[in-house]
Design a protein around this motif. Structure first.
Motif, PDB file in Angstrom:
ATOM      1  N   ILE A  33       0.845  -1.186   0.000  1.00 22.20           N
ATOM      2  CA  ILE A  33       0.000   0.000   0.000  1.00 22.20           C
ATOM      3  C   ILE A  33       0.886   1.244   0.000  1.00 22.20           C
ATOM      4  O   ILE A  33       2.040   1.208   0.431  1.00 22.20           O
ATOM      5  N   LEU A  34       0.329   2.332  -0.510  1.00 16.00           N
ATOM      6  CA  LEU A  34       0.953   3.639  -0.432  1.00 16.00           C
ATOM      7  C   LEU A  34       0.119   4.479   0.521  1.00 16.00           C
ATOM      8  O   LEU A  34      -1.116   4.510   0.415  1.00 16.00           O
ATOM      9  N   SER A  35       0.792   5.151   1.435  1.00 13.26           N
ATOM     10  CA  SER A  35       0.068   5.897   2.461  1.00 13.26           C
ATOM     11  C   SER A  35       0.210   7.394   2.252  1.00 13.26           C
ATOM     12  O   SER A  35       1.207   7.875   1.701  1.00 13.26           O
ATOM     13  N   SER A  36      -0.795   8.141   2.679  1.00 13.17           N
ATOM     14  CA  SER A  36      -0.765   9.600   2.673  1.00 13.17           C
ATOM     15  C   SER A  36      -1.455  10.086   3.941  1.00 13.17           C
ATOM     16  O   SER A  36      -2.080   9.295   4.660  1.00 13.17           O
ATOM     17  N   ARG A  37      -1.349  11.382   4.213  1.00  9.43           N
ATOM     18  CA  ARG A  37      -1.916  11.923   5.434  1.00  9.43           C
ATOM     19  C   ARG A  37      -3.181  12.723   5.136  1.00  9.43           C
ATOM     20  O   ARG A  37      -3.241  13.498   4.198  1.00  9.43           O
ATOM     21  N   THR A  38      -4.197  12.474   5.950  1.00  9.48           N
ATOM     22  CA  THR A  38      -5.425  13.269   5.946  1.00  9.48           C
ATOM     23  C   THR A  38      -5.559  13.858   7.337  1.00  9.48           C
ATOM     24  O   THR A  38      -6.007  13.186   8.281  1.00  9.48           O
ATOM     25  N   GLY A  39      -5.114  15.101   7.472  1.00 12.28           N
ATOM     26  CA  GLY A  39      -5.028  15.667   8.815  1.00 12.28           C
ATOM     27  C   GLY A  39      -3.913  14.970   9.578  1.00 12.28           C
ATOM     28  O   GLY A  39      -2.761  14.939   9.149  1.00 12.28           O
ATOM     29  N   ARG A  40      -4.262  14.374  10.708  1.00 15.27           N
ATOM     30  CA  ARG A  40      -3.273  13.643  11.504  1.00 15.27           C
ATOM     31  C   ARG A  40      -3.292  12.148  11.225  1.00 15.27           C
ATOM     32  O   ARG A  40      -2.476  11.407  11.772  1.00 15.27           O
ATOM     33  N   ARG A  41      -4.206  11.701  10.423  1.00 14.31           N
ATOM     34  CA  ARG A  41      -4.357  10.265  10.165  1.00 14.31           C
ATOM     35  C   ARG A  41      -3.573   9.870   8.927  1.00 14.31           C
ATOM     36  O   ARG A  41      -3.538  10.596   7.931  1.00 14.31           O
ATOM     37  N   ARG A  42      -2.966   8.686   9.002  1.00  9.91           N
ATOM     38  CA  ARG A  42      -2.342   8.085   7.826  1.00  9.91           C
ATOM     39  C   ARG A  42      -3.337   7.098   7.234  1.00  9.91           C
ATOM     40  O   ARG A  42      -3.817   6.185   7.917  1.00  9.91           O
ATOM     41  N   VAL A  43      -3.660   7.314   5.957  1.00 11.33           N
ATOM     42  CA  VAL A  43      -4.659   6.475   5.304  1.00 11.33           C
ATOM     43  C   VAL A  43      -4.051   5.833   4.065  1.00 11.33           C
ATOM     44  O   VAL A  43      -3.006   6.263   3.563  1.00 11.33           O
ATOM     45  N   VAL A  44      -4.734   4.808   3.587  1.00  8.13           N
ATOM     46  CA  VAL A  44      -4.293   4.102   2.380  1.00  8.13           C
ATOM     47  C   VAL A  44      -4.623   4.970   1.174  1.00  8.13           C
ATOM     48  O   VAL A  44      -5.791   5.259   0.899  1.00  8.13           O
ATOM     49  N   PHE A  45      -3.579   5.391   0.450  1.00 10.82           N
ATOM     50  CA  PHE A  45      -3.766   6.196  -0.754  1.00 10.82           C
ATOM     51  C   PHE A  45      -3.912   5.315  -1.990  1.00 10.82           C
ATOM     52  O   PHE A  45      -4.672   5.623  -2.908  1.00 10.82           O
ATOM     53  N   ALA A  46      -3.184   4.200  -2.047  1.00 12.05           N
ATOM     54  CA  ALA A  46      -3.251   3.264  -3.169  1.00 12.05           C
ATOM     55  C   ALA A  46      -2.861   1.888  -2.665  1.00 12.05           C
ATOM     56  O   ALA A  46      -2.115   1.755  -1.691  1.00 12.05           O
ATOM     57  N   ALA A  47      -3.382   0.861  -3.334  1.00 11.35           N
ATOM     58  CA  ALA A  47      -3.091  -0.527  -2.944  1.00 11.35           C
ATOM     59  C   ALA A  47      -2.986  -1.376  -4.191  1.00 11.35           C
ATOM     60  O   ALA A  47      -3.764  -1.201  -5.140  1.00 11.35           O
ATOM     61  N   ASN A  48      -2.033  -2.305  -4.187  1.00 14.97           N
ATOM     62  CA  ASN A  48      -1.905  -3.181  -5.348  1.00 14.97           C
ATOM     63  C   ASN A  48      -2.958  -4.282  -5.285  1.00 14.97           C
ATOM     64  O   ASN A  48      -3.750  -4.375  -4.320  1.00 14.97           O
ATOM     65  N   GLU A  49      -2.982  -5.135  -6.294  1.00 18.64           N
ATOM     66  CA  GLU A  49      -4.027  -6.165  -6.387  1.00 18.64           C
ATOM     67  C   GLU A  49      -3.972  -7.117  -5.208  1.00 18.64           C
ATOM     68  O   GLU A  49      -5.015  -7.545  -4.692  1.00 18.64           O
ATOM     69  N   ALA A  50      -2.764  -7.477  -4.768  1.00 23.32           N
ATOM     70  CA  ALA A  50      -2.650  -8.403  -3.640  1.00 23.32           C
ATOM     71  C   ALA A  50      -3.222  -7.795  -2.372  1.00 23.32           C
ATOM     72  O   ALA A  50      -3.896  -8.480  -1.583  1.00 23.32           O
TER      73      ALA A  50
END
Length: 508
Positions: A33-50
């Motif tokens: 997964i690729l992570s990014s920040r939304t405010g103070r939270r780290r969320v999943v920005f992108a995920a591969n098929e697996a």
């Protein structure tokens, strides 16, 4: 009618990362997964098929994703690198497919393919080649061609086939069946519309506009009109710094075909001077017409070899001037060499003692290729094979000679049928040609014959061809027509073939 292509790259951030890292990238089956920040939270920005198969979704908290999947690989999202990579991909598409290409962030490209598809063998062939090359490069891709940017964008993202070509004038009918999210509306507006009972675009198309505009503003119907076609969206094409381009601005808009042709020649002169200064020749030229209504028309021509001859390039471009609709006038004309290669000078014959050069037919090739398409123009080259249908292949008209040639032991027909056609024959002995045969309902009596020429199967390709043979005969009927026929098998052993007769070619 305009024809627009939308390319959708559903896994662009992760696909780009895997391609960039190369051998250093984690295995494809590893959840990433690729992570990014939304405010103070780290969320999943992108995920591969697996990762998606393991239940991870975009917007999920990274801590929750770690708890759900053991061995999860986490990388930071690189938004600037993703945008830069998308621009580079647009430049690649500009050089190969269309004179008007732009990035469609965050996960796509947009191409105005009007007037450019014939160079790639047609609309379906162009889309298949585009998706195939992206897939071969490691990018999951889908593409759609329709009458507008909005329609192509919606179809590429909501119809899961790799390539969809919607015939001209039929985009609206396809759009009506798609969900309202395909209109590129804000998520909040989509959710509100669904609460009101609107699920598909067809639910909106026939509703009175005033009440909806009062509640949602002008954005809803602007997107609807952009998708359906009444409201066109201008595409601002990507322009790399290294692109060789000349422009002409007009104080008053122009529109007459003669005027457009006259300024086309002036632009070609200026561009050829730039090419000569850099030692290059043009392989693909794009002539763009910027209209006063912010729309853009384009002409694309290609050449078989690098060219910087003013007269030749001007003729190729002016042959297509009639396809341009200037509308209320053209205020800017620009000409660029979308693809340029080193220019090779040719030796001129200086005396009768020097060797006579081969005739240059590249000009004729350019004219024909730009009229019928590059894919439809080819020549045949020999292949080292005794099996007739395998002894020839298509190559580009200007492809260099391979040094191979067809065998001269036995003559070959001028016309070889794509598939041998079975004939009914009357033959005396296994090693003799037939005395008569019937082909396509006409019975022909054989007057002269020559053969047999025995051709063996290529056992190294398929085990079934280990014992296969064909016996070919040249036969001439009473009307003087000559044919190339063969018997499948040696006439005795059933393992060598069916012993049926076939017509494979016609001598001119």
């Amino acid at each position: 009618m305009p024809r627009v292509v939308s390319v959708f790259l559903p896994a662009w951030p992760t696909d780009r990362l895997f391609r960039q890292r190369g051998a250093a990238a984690p295995p494809v089956e590893t959840p990433l997964i690729l992570s990014s920040r939304t405010g103070r939270r780290r969320v999943v920005f992108a995920a591969n098929e697996a990762a998606q198969a393991a239940g991870l979704r975009i917007g999920m908290a990274v801590t929750k994703a770690q708890a759900l999947v053991s061995g999860l690989v986490i990388r930071d999202a690189e938004l600037a690198a993703d945008a830069e990579g998308l621009e580079k991909l647009a430049v690649w598409a500009l050089q190969r497919y269309s004179p008007i290409v732009a990035a469609d962030p965050p996960d796509g490209l947009i191409l105005d393919a009007t007037g450019a598809t014939h160079l790639r063998g047609g609309e379906a062939a162009m889309l298949a080649d585009l998706v195939g090359r992206l897939s071969a490069a490691g990018f999951n891709a889908r593409a759609a061609m329709a009458d507008s940017w909005g329609a192509a964008h919606a179809i590429a993202r909501h119809i899961t086939r790799p390539a969809v070509v919607v015939p001209e004038g039929q985009s609206s009918g396809v759009l009506l069946r798609l969900p309202i999210a395909a209109l590129r509306l804000p998520p909040g507006m989509v959710a509100h519309l669904r609460r009101l009972g609107f699920e598909r675009i067809g639910d909106l198309a026939d509703k009175p506009r005033a009440p909806l505009a009062l509640r949602f503003g002008p954005e809803l119907h602007r997107r609807l009109d952009q998708a359906m076609g009444p409201l066109r969206e201008p595409i601002e094409p990507v322009r790399p710094q290294e692109l060789l381009e000349v422009r002409r601005l007009f104080a008053e808009p122009i529109g007459a075909a003669e005027t457009l042709a006259r300024y086309t020649e002036k632009l070609v002169v200026a561009l050829c001077e730039m090419l000569e200064a850099k030692g290059l020749g043009a392989r693909r030229l794009d002539l763009l017409f910027h209209r006063v209504d912010s729309q853009m028309q384009a002409i694309r021509v290609g050449t078989a070899t690098p060219v910087r001859n003013v007269k030749r390039l001007t003729r190729l471009l002016c042959d297509k001037i009639e396809t341009i609709d200037p509308g209320f006038g053209v205020e800017i004309m620009s000409l660029c060499a979308a693809l340029a290669e080193p220019f090779e000078t040719k030796q001129v014959r200086t005396s009768l003692l020097s060797e006579e050069p081969e005739p240059d037919i590249s000009g004729l090739i350019d004219i024909l290729a730009n009229r019928v398409g590059e894919a439809r123009l080819y020549r045949f080259a020999p292949v080292a094979s005794d099996v007739p249908e395998r002894s020839v292949r298509r190559v580009a008209p200007t492809a260099p000679r391979t040094g191979q040639d067809w065998p001269e032991r036995w003559p070959r027909p001028a016309r070889l049928l794509p598939v041998p056609e079975q004939i009914e024959t009357v033959a005396l002995l296994p090693d003799h040609p037939p005395v008569s045969f019937s082909w396509r309902g006409i019975r022909r009596r054989v007057k002269r014959a020559d053969g047999p020429e025995r051709v063996f199967g290529e056992w190294w390709k398929r085990a079934a061809e280990l014992a296969t043979v064909r016996d070919y005969f040249r036969v001439e009927d009473e009307a003087g027509e000559r044919f190339w026929i063969y018997r499948a098998g040696d006439g005795e052993d059933a393992a060598t073939g069916s012993h049926r007769w076939f017509l494979h070619g016609i001598f001119g």
